[in-house]
Design a protein around this motif. Sequence first.
Motif, PDB file in Angstrom:
ATOM      1  N   GLU A  29       0.862  -1.178   0.000  1.00  0.00           N
ATOM      2  CA  GLU A  29       0.000   0.000   0.000  1.00  0.00           C
ATOM      3  C   GLU A  29       0.900   1.231   0.000  1.00  0.00           C
ATOM      4  O   GLU A  29       1.666   1.448   0.937  1.00  0.00           O
ATOM      5  N   GLN A  31       1.449   5.330  -0.195  1.00  0.00           N
ATOM      6  CA  GLN A  31       0.850   6.657  -0.006  1.00  0.00           C
ATOM      7  C   GLN A  31       1.740   7.693  -0.656  1.00  0.00           C
ATOM      8  O   GLN A  31       2.870   7.904  -0.238  1.00  0.00           O
ATOM      9  N   LEU A  73      -2.505  10.551  -2.315  1.00  0.00           N
ATOM     10  CA  LEU A  73      -3.135   9.466  -3.056  1.00  0.00           C
ATOM     11  C   LEU A  73      -2.598   8.141  -2.538  1.00  0.00           C
ATOM     12  O   LEU A  73      -1.388   7.972  -2.367  1.00  0.00           O
ATOM     13  N   THR A  74      -3.512   7.199  -2.265  1.00  0.00           N
ATOM     14  CA  THR A  74      -3.128   5.872  -1.786  1.00  0.00           C
ATOM     15  C   THR A  74      -3.554   4.826  -2.810  1.00  0.00           C
ATOM     16  O   THR A  74      -4.664   4.890  -3.344  1.00  0.00           O
ATOM     17  N   TYR A  75      -2.662   3.885  -3.080  1.00  0.00           N
ATOM     18  CA  TYR A  75      -2.979   2.789  -4.000  1.00  0.00           C
ATOM     19  C   TYR A  75      -2.192   1.555  -3.615  1.00  0.00           C
ATOM     20  O   TYR A  75      -1.170   1.624  -2.933  1.00  0.00           O
ATOM     21  N   ASP A  76      -2.692   0.388  -4.049  1.00  0.00           N
ATOM     22  CA  ASP A  76      -2.024  -0.888  -3.794  1.00  0.00           C
ATOM     23  C   ASP A  76      -1.312  -1.356  -5.058  1.00  0.00           C
ATOM     24  O   ASP A  76      -1.839  -1.227  -6.170  1.00  0.00           O
ATOM     25  N   VAL A  77      -0.115  -1.933  -4.890  1.00  0.00           N
ATOM     26  CA  VAL A  77       0.654  -2.390  -6.040  1.00  0.00           C
ATOM     27  C   VAL A  77       1.427  -3.647  -5.671  1.00  0.00           C
ATOM     28  O   VAL A  77       1.840  -3.826  -4.514  1.00  0.00           O
ATOM     29  N   LEU A  87      -3.680  -0.719 -14.026  1.00  0.00           N
ATOM     30  CA  LEU A  87      -3.384  -0.070 -12.749  1.00  0.00           C
ATOM     31  C   LEU A  87      -2.835   1.330 -12.981  1.00  0.00           C
ATOM     32  O   LEU A  87      -3.211   2.285 -12.295  1.00  0.00           O
ATOM     33  N   GLN A  88      -1.938   1.475 -13.931  1.00  0.00           N
ATOM     34  CA  GLN A  88      -1.362   2.781 -14.224  1.00  0.00           C
ATOM     35  C   GLN A  88      -2.455   3.786 -14.582  1.00  0.00           C
ATOM     36  O   GLN A  88      -2.463   4.919 -14.081  1.00  0.00           O
ATOM     37  N   GLU A  90      -5.665   3.626 -13.808  1.00  0.00           N
ATOM     38  CA  GLU A  90      -6.522   3.876 -12.646  1.00  0.00           C
ATOM     39  C   GLU A  90      -5.875   4.883 -11.700  1.00  0.00           C
ATOM     40  O   GLU A  90      -6.531   5.834 -11.245  1.00  0.00           O
ATOM     41  N   VAL A  91      -4.591   4.688 -11.397  1.00  0.00           N
ATOM     42  CA  VAL A  91      -3.904   5.587 -10.465  1.00  0.00           C
ATOM     43  C   VAL A  91      -3.821   7.000 -11.040  1.00  0.00           C
ATOM     44  O   VAL A  91      -4.098   7.987 -10.350  1.00  0.00           O
ATOM     45  N   ARG A  94      -7.265   8.750 -11.046  1.00  0.00           N
ATOM     46  CA  ARG A  94      -7.598   9.225  -9.690  1.00  0.00           C
ATOM     47  C   ARG A  94      -6.778  10.459  -9.333  1.00  0.00           C
ATOM     48  O   ARG A  94      -7.271  11.377  -8.666  1.00  0.00           O
TER      49      ARG A  94
END
Length: 231
Positions: A29, A31, A73-77, A87-88, A90-91, A94
Amino acid sequence: MPLSMMKSGIHAAVLLSVCLAGRTVWSEEVQLTVQDVPQPLAAAVKQLETREGWGITYEEPPDRPAPKGSITLTYDVTDATRTDARLQEEVLTRLLAQQDGKEAPRFRLVQAGGLWHVTPKQGSPLEIPITLARQERPLGELLRLLCVEVSKQSGTQVELGSTAGLPLESRVTLEAVTREPARAVLARLLNSSRQRAAWTLRTQGAERKYVLSAHRIFRLTGGTLGPAPSK
């Protein structure tokens, strides 16, 4: 941006291990944070590039730069999803959505030439169609030639700025171009099987000329660079 700022602006908040098909997969995760800086979107884009190795360009709006601000911005990778274009997208989508409703220039996300482009909705000089004959020249000469042609066709001055990590003396063949957007031509010039590069396009001075700065894409956190997103 100083390396220390980039490292402090991005950090891994949580590491989770899960079992999948008999093997352990690490999910991180992340941040991403930029606080009270000029052009926060540009700073966040640079952090994503250096952390994940994604090819992202940033083009500034013609009227005024974005005001000072902050982005979180927080994302899981995982190692697998890091190279996934979904994923790229989507991030980055956002990230751009955080600009909505603010007193800031509006941006859109465009995918072209194996790169993601954060570009203003009201347009960019690099969207201008250009025509160039086939030629073989050093990369630096071709980049300056492209800037001259964009300036001529758009009526807006575009100059070549810094070119960190690029082999400007290496000879490159530019195939003939007929009324093709300059952004696509530039992406081909800068990206090959041997190198990946991105750029920023920023306004400068009272005359509001543009400065095109290109750079090699380096993933500072280690590992290999992710592949270009599929078209």
